[in-house]
Design an enzyme around this catalytic site. Structure first.
Site, mmCIF file in Angstrom:
data_model
loop_
_atom_site.group_PDB
_atom_site.id
_atom_site.type_symbol
_atom_site.label_atom_id
_atom_site.label_comp_id
_atom_site.label_asym_id
_atom_site.label_seq_id
_atom_site.Cartn_x
_atom_site.Cartn_y
_atom_site.Cartn_z
ATOM 1 N N LYS A 1 0.834 -1.209 0.000
ATOM 2 C CA LYS A 1 0.000 0.000 0.000
ATOM 3 C C LYS A 1 0.870 1.261 0.000
ATOM 4 O O LYS A 1 0.609 2.198 -0.752
ATOM 5 C CB LYS A 1 -0.894 -0.066 1.251
ATOM 6 C CG LYS A 1 -1.857 1.047 1.426
ATOM 7 C CD LYS A 1 -2.982 0.617 2.364
ATOM 8 C CE LYS A 1 -2.739 0.938 3.817
ATOM 9 N NZ LYS A 1 -2.841 2.350 4.141
ATOM 10 N N GLY B 1 -5.181 8.338 5.421
ATOM 11 C CA GLY B 1 -4.272 9.395 5.878
ATOM 12 C C GLY B 1 -3.138 9.596 4.891
ATOM 13 O O GLY B 1 -2.694 10.723 4.644
ATOM 14 N N ASP C 1 2.699 -0.455 11.932
ATOM 15 C CA ASP C 1 1.465 -1.050 11.405
ATOM 16 C C ASP C 1 1.278 -2.503 11.854
ATOM 17 O O ASP C 1 0.190 -3.068 11.695
ATOM 18 C CB ASP C 1 1.458 -0.978 9.875
ATOM 19 C CG ASP C 1 1.328 0.469 9.398
ATOM 20 O OD1 ASP C 1 0.843 1.319 10.170
ATOM 21 O OD2 ASP C 1 1.741 0.755 8.255
ATOM 22 N N LYS D 1 -4.106 6.663 14.820
ATOM 23 C CA LYS D 1 -4.242 5.951 13.546
ATOM 24 C C LYS D 1 -5.731 5.889 13.175
ATOM 25 O O LYS D 1 -6.529 6.656 13.690
ATOM 26 C CB LYS D 1 -3.625 4.557 13.670
ATOM 27 C CG LYS D 1 -2.113 4.590 13.879
ATOM 28 C CD LYS D 1 -1.406 5.040 12.624
ATOM 29 C CE LYS D 1 0.085 5.088 12.809
ATOM 30 N NZ LYS D 1 0.763 5.730 11.679
HETATM 31 C C1 S3P Z 1 2.800 5.119 6.080
HETATM 32 C C2 S3P Z 1 3.415 5.556 7.224
HETATM 33 C C3 S3P Z 1 2.898 5.266 8.568
HETATM 34 C C4 S3P Z 1 1.957 4.059 8.538
HETATM 35 C C5 S3P Z 1 0.936 4.162 7.452
HETATM 36 C C6 S3P Z 1 1.603 4.266 6.090
HETATM 37 C C7 S3P Z 1 3.377 5.500 4.786
HETATM 38 O O1 S3P Z 1 2.157 6.373 9.028
HETATM 39 O O2 S3P Z 1 1.324 3.910 9.789
HETATM 40 O O3 S3P Z 1 0.103 3.018 7.475
HETATM 41 O O4 S3P Z 1 3.042 4.898 3.755
HETATM 42 O O5 S3P Z 1 4.205 6.417 4.785
HETATM 43 P P1 S3P Z 1 2.852 7.669 9.673
HETATM 44 O O6 S3P Z 1 3.584 8.399 8.634
HETATM 45 O O7 S3P Z 1 1.699 8.450 10.238
HETATM 46 O O8 S3P Z 1 3.756 7.130 10.750
#
Ligand code: S3P
Length: 429
Positions: A23, A95, A315, A342
């Site tokens: 992802k 997010g 994660d 999260k």
């Molecule tokens: C991600 C970074 C992490 C992770 C999210 C995906 C990414 O979040 O928890 O599922 O793809 O950069 P944060 O940047 O908020 O730590």
């Protein structure tokens, strides 16, 4: 729609699996394809709703995204200049979509609105608003710097930015903005986070300067399109690895899975808990490592996870906590306050679900401690609308004494819609 699903106890997991693309990499490759000059071809693109949100936003910004054979996309990039969207950009539950798109929208000569679902609307956005504002964009948010965001793009200037919280999404957003800013942008991180943003920028032809803990990019570099096969998602693989690790008779092989060292800390934890792995056919694909993992389960001991490993495992912590009752000495997780912001408050969600299944859990502001040797009863848990909580408790349910009903199990759609059928195919009862 809300789906409640019953998971019955299992004897072991047997089989081989190839998972849809990672992802984190899918989001980044889609966004950079949109900014490249020409057509990119992405194989094994992630199948979940989160990456579909990114694609929908890129379409709304004028990019042509075509679905070719199953799992393969072509994206015709527009170069650095996107077109103004006709309405709000819907980020759904993602997010990553909102924060990373904020980075590129900050540099566009138009305003755009980024909106999300109820969960995303509660998540903190000050972490992207602050650096992007310093670069010259104007960003309005709801009370407490939450979505929706209205981003008024501008001619950005490079900044030297020290991330206050370790976040790969924010690091990537600032580097993407830096690609389109005047001068040089540097990002320093207190603890290493996943490096897919840096690797993807290089794969599309951008030059970066990387020193330990600090990455710099010069603005104004053109991107060239790529053809890339996205390795299977290691964070999705985590659920199957943890499930297999619960049963000494399991035999699980995962083909073409991401082995980037900033993402594969779960393998180290499972090893320190006692499991054994073999790795085959490891290859380097534009800086991203991919290969085959074979898991050899062994009785699980105990672990304490804190500091940098907590960031690397962010994660995977829900599923590790969910299987902790089946370990010998339990699992303690600290320095993980980020879990509270999260898709759900993952510390509270895990603690509530474990207690609902009869386990004792000690909850801290920055983590939890789950003692080992606690057989879980059957019962009812909730996903709290969070994909990783739904999948973590489907795994824990496999060794429970009775069936476990997962309320709102359809939350799994966000990262791996095929999760429950895939699990059923591997499980032996
Ligand atoms: C991600 C970074 C992490 C992770 C999210 C995906 C990414 O979040 O928890 O599922 O793809 O950069 P944060 O940047 O908020 O730590």
């Amino acid at each position: 729609m809300s789906l409640d699903l019953a998971i019955r106890p299992a004897r072991n997991l047997l089989g081989a699996l190839r998972l849809p693309g990672d992802k984190s990499i899918s989001h980044r490759y889609a966004i950079l394809s949109a900014l490249a000059e020409g057509e990119s071809r992405l194989e094994n693109f992630a199948t979940g709703a989160d990456c579909a949100s990114t694609l929908a936003c890129l379409r709304a910004l004028g990019c042509e995204v075509k679905q070719e054979a199953e799992g393969t996309l072509t994206i015709r990039g527009r170069g650095p200049q996107l077109s103004p969207p006709q309405g709000p950009l819907e980020c759904g539950n993602s997010g990553s979509t909102m924060r990373m798109l904020a980075g590129i929208l900050a540099a566009q000569p138009f305003s755009s609105d980024l909106v999300g679902d109820a969960s995303l609307s509660r998540r903190p956005m000050a972490r992207v608003i602050e650096p992007l504002t310093r670069m010259g964009a104007a960003i309005a948010a709801s009370g407490g710097a939450r979505p929706p965001l209205r981003i008024s793009g501008a001619r950005l200037r490079g900044i030297d930015y020290a991330l206050p919280v370790p976040s790969a999404q924010v690091k990537t957003a600032v580097l993407f903005a830096g690609l389109m800013a005047q001068g040089e942008t540097s990002v320093s991180e207190p603890v290493p986070t996943r490096d897919h943003g840096e690797l993807a920028l290089e794969a599309f032809g951008a030059r970066l300067t990387c020193a330990p803990g600090r990455i710099s990019i010069r603005g104004g570099q053109a991107l060239r399109p790529v053809a890339f096969r996205i390795p299977g998602d290691i964070s999705t693989a985590a659920f199957f690895l943890c499930a297999a690790a619960l049963f000494p008779e399991s035999n699980l092989v995962l083909d073409d899975v991401l082995l980037n060292p900033t993402r594969s800390a779960l393998l180290d934890v499972l090893s320190s808990l006692g499991a054994r792995f073999s790795m085959l056919n490891v290859e380097d694909r534009m800086g991203e490592l991919a290969g085959t993992i074979r898991l050899e389960p062994r009785p699980l001991g105990g672990a304490r996870i804190s500091g940098a490993p907590t960031v690397a495992l962010i994660d995977e912590l829900p599923v590790l906590a969910a299987i902790a009752p089946y370990t010998g000495q339990g699992i303690e997780i600290r320095d993980a306050a980020e879990l509270r912001v999260k898709e759900s408050d993952r510390i509270a969600a895990v603690a509530r679900n474990l207690r609902a299944l009869g386990a004792e859990v000690e909850e801290f502001t920055d983590g939890l401690r789950v003692p080992g040797r606690q057989p879980l009863k059957g019962g009812e848990v909730d996903s709290f609308g969070d994909h990783r909580i739904a999948m973590a408790f489907a795994v824990a349910a496999l060794r429970a004494q009775d069936k476990v009903v997962i309320r709102n199990a359809d939350a799994a759609q966000v990262s791996f819609p095929e999760f429950f059928e895939t699990l059923e195919q591997l499980v032996e009862r």
